[in-house]
Design a protein around this motif. Structure first.
Motif, mmCIF file in Angstrom:
data_model
loop_
_atom_site.group_PDB
_atom_site.id
_atom_site.type_symbol
_atom_site.label_atom_id
_atom_site.label_comp_id
_atom_site.label_asym_id
_atom_site.label_seq_id
_atom_site.Cartn_x
_atom_site.Cartn_y
_atom_site.Cartn_z
ATOM 1 N N ASP A 102 0.854 -1.195 0.000
ATOM 2 C CA ASP A 102 0.000 0.000 0.000
ATOM 3 C C ASP A 102 0.892 1.248 0.000
ATOM 4 O O ASP A 102 1.585 1.480 -0.965
ATOM 5 N N THR A 103 0.851 2.040 1.058
ATOM 6 C CA THR A 103 1.678 3.252 1.092
ATOM 7 C C THR A 103 2.827 3.111 2.090
ATOM 8 O O THR A 103 3.380 4.101 2.553
ATOM 9 N N GLU A 104 3.170 1.854 2.401
ATOM 10 C CA GLU A 104 4.304 1.578 3.277
ATOM 11 C C GLU A 104 5.270 0.632 2.583
ATOM 12 O O GLU A 104 4.913 -0.042 1.614
ATOM 13 N N PRO A 128 6.753 4.438 6.382
ATOM 14 C CA PRO A 128 6.000 5.183 5.355
ATOM 15 C C PRO A 128 6.816 5.312 4.073
ATOM 16 O O PRO A 128 7.973 5.742 4.111
ATOM 17 N N ALA A 129 6.222 4.926 2.963
ATOM 18 C CA ALA A 129 6.955 4.920 1.695
ATOM 19 C C ALA A 129 7.416 6.315 1.287
ATOM 20 O O ALA A 129 8.514 6.483 0.744
ATOM 21 N N HIS A 130 6.601 7.345 1.560
ATOM 22 C CA HIS A 130 6.923 8.682 1.068
ATOM 23 C C HIS A 130 8.152 9.282 1.757
ATOM 24 O O HIS A 130 8.732 10.240 1.264
ATOM 25 N N ALA A 131 8.560 8.692 2.908
ATOM 26 C CA ALA A 131 9.670 9.256 3.685
ATOM 27 C C ALA A 131 10.950 8.444 3.557
ATOM 28 O O ALA A 131 11.910 8.696 4.290
ATOM 29 N N THR A 132 10.984 7.469 2.638
ATOM 30 C CA THR A 132 12.148 6.605 2.500
ATOM 31 C C THR A 132 12.612 6.548 1.048
ATOM 32 O O THR A 132 11.799 6.676 0.131
ATOM 33 N N SER A 133 13.890 6.300 0.856
ATOM 34 C CA SER A 133 14.415 6.211 -0.508
ATOM 35 C C SER A 133 13.816 5.019 -1.244
ATOM 36 O O SER A 133 13.410 5.132 -2.411
ATOM 37 N N LEU A 147 -1.322 5.701 -8.631
ATOM 38 C CA LEU A 147 -0.521 6.412 -7.640
ATOM 39 C C LEU A 147 -1.284 7.612 -7.089
ATOM 40 O O LEU A 147 -1.366 7.812 -5.872
ATOM 41 N N GLU A 148 -1.851 8.420 -7.977
ATOM 42 C CA GLU A 148 -2.584 9.617 -7.536
ATOM 43 C C GLU A 148 -3.785 9.236 -6.678
ATOM 44 O O GLU A 148 -4.060 9.876 -5.659
ATOM 45 N N ALA A 154 -4.172 8.737 1.282
ATOM 46 C CA ALA A 154 -3.121 8.434 2.259
ATOM 47 C C ALA A 154 -2.711 9.660 3.060
ATOM 48 O O ALA A 154 -2.785 10.796 2.578
ATOM 49 N N GLU A 155 -2.287 9.409 4.268
ATOM 50 C CA GLU A 155 -1.678 10.464 5.073
ATOM 51 C C GLU A 155 -0.178 10.479 4.778
ATOM 52 O O GLU A 155 0.432 9.427 4.591
ATOM 53 N N LEU A 156 0.390 11.675 4.731
ATOM 54 C CA LEU A 156 1.812 11.823 4.461
ATOM 55 C C LEU A 156 2.463 12.595 5.616
ATOM 56 O O LEU A 156 2.791 13.769 5.490
ATOM 57 N N PRO A 157 2.645 11.949 6.743
ATOM 58 C CA PRO A 157 3.176 12.663 7.910
ATOM 59 C C PRO A 157 4.611 13.132 7.693
ATOM 60 O O PRO A 157 5.415 12.451 7.044
#
Length: 251
Positions: A102-104, A128-133, A147-148, A154-157
């Motif tokens: 999902d988003t992780e 969280p996927a958005h915070a990692t390379s 993706l969109e 999704a939350e993007l903390p």
């Protein structure tokens, strides 16, 4: 047992640097006399594992049967780990493999840094996927429309002041990553931590995982990382992909 050792010595005489050898070269590389090397080579030719043309010998693709049986029963983490271990020894930093859920991301393989004090993230850890390379590399491989839609829900903390937590900024960055084929993420998961990641493709050419090196953001310049770490990481991914090509596909 002795005959098996001699046969393996003959097979090991061939390499990527020397794919074709004369009888004399095989004998020298295997430590056998010419007569012994010739008997083994002719037996391997008859069995289909070696070809003989114009006084030179070379392995045939049939030798892949040996690796095929081994690789067919191995999982992605098992296939990747030896390559990650080799990379960790080269760069002296932690290396890892992760998949997207999902988003992780979930870490499925990890080799700690050879340094006494280094980054270590246990296998099974979800981030969280958005915070990692690795997460960004994996998100970049998702079809844009999916993706969109996924990011809208999704939350993007912001885990640090440097985490990209805006959907618009993240989508723009993912478009760049999609083109360049790698990402360098600084201070986003944890301040002082730099992650470098590239995609890993399965036998069908789809991105199935991401490989990564984690290091101190102050240990080298970003340009140095792009020049030195990224090529080594890309070669590691290519080796993993080559082994995945040998793994039989499920029907």
């Amino acid at each position: 047992m002795r005959s098996v050792e001699r046969t393996l010595a003959v097979l090991r005489a061939f390499s990527a640097e020397q794919p074709e050898l004369t009888l004399t070269e095989v004998a020298r590389a295997s430590g056998l006399d010419r007569a012994g090397a010739r008997r083994i080579l002719l037996a391997l030719v008859e069995l289909g594992y070696v070809r003989h043309e114009q006084r030179r010998f070379a392995l045939t693709p049939q030798v892949l049967e040996f690796g095929h049986a081994y690789l067919s029963n191995r999982s992605l983490p098992q296939i990747a780990e030896p390559h990650l271990r080799r990379l960790a020894a080269e760069v002296r930093e932690m290396t890892a493999l992760a998949v997207l859920e999902d988003t992780e991301i979930r870490y499925v393989a990890q080799v700690p840094s050879p340094k006494l004090l280094g980054v270590e993230i246990p296998v099974g850890t979800r981030l969280p996927a958005h915070a990692t390379s690795m997460g960004k590399v994996l998100l970049a491989a998702v079809a844009p429309e999916r993706l969109e839609a996924g990011l809208r829900a999704a939350e993007l903390p912001a885990l640090t002041p440097h985490t990209v937590s805006s959907r618009g900024e993240l989508l723009a960055e993912l478009a760049t990553i999609r083109k360049q084929g790698y990402v360098v993420a600084d201070d986003e998961l944890e301040e002082g931590l730099r992650g470098v990641a590239v995609p890993v493709h399965d036998a069908d050419g789809r991105v199935c995982a991401a490989a990564n090196v984690s290091l101190d953001v102050h240990s080298s310049t970003e340009e140095g990382v792009r020049r030195e770490i990224v090529p080594l990481l890309a070669r590691t991914a290519a080796r993993i992909e080559a082994d995945l090509q040998l793994k039989p596909r499920r029907r």
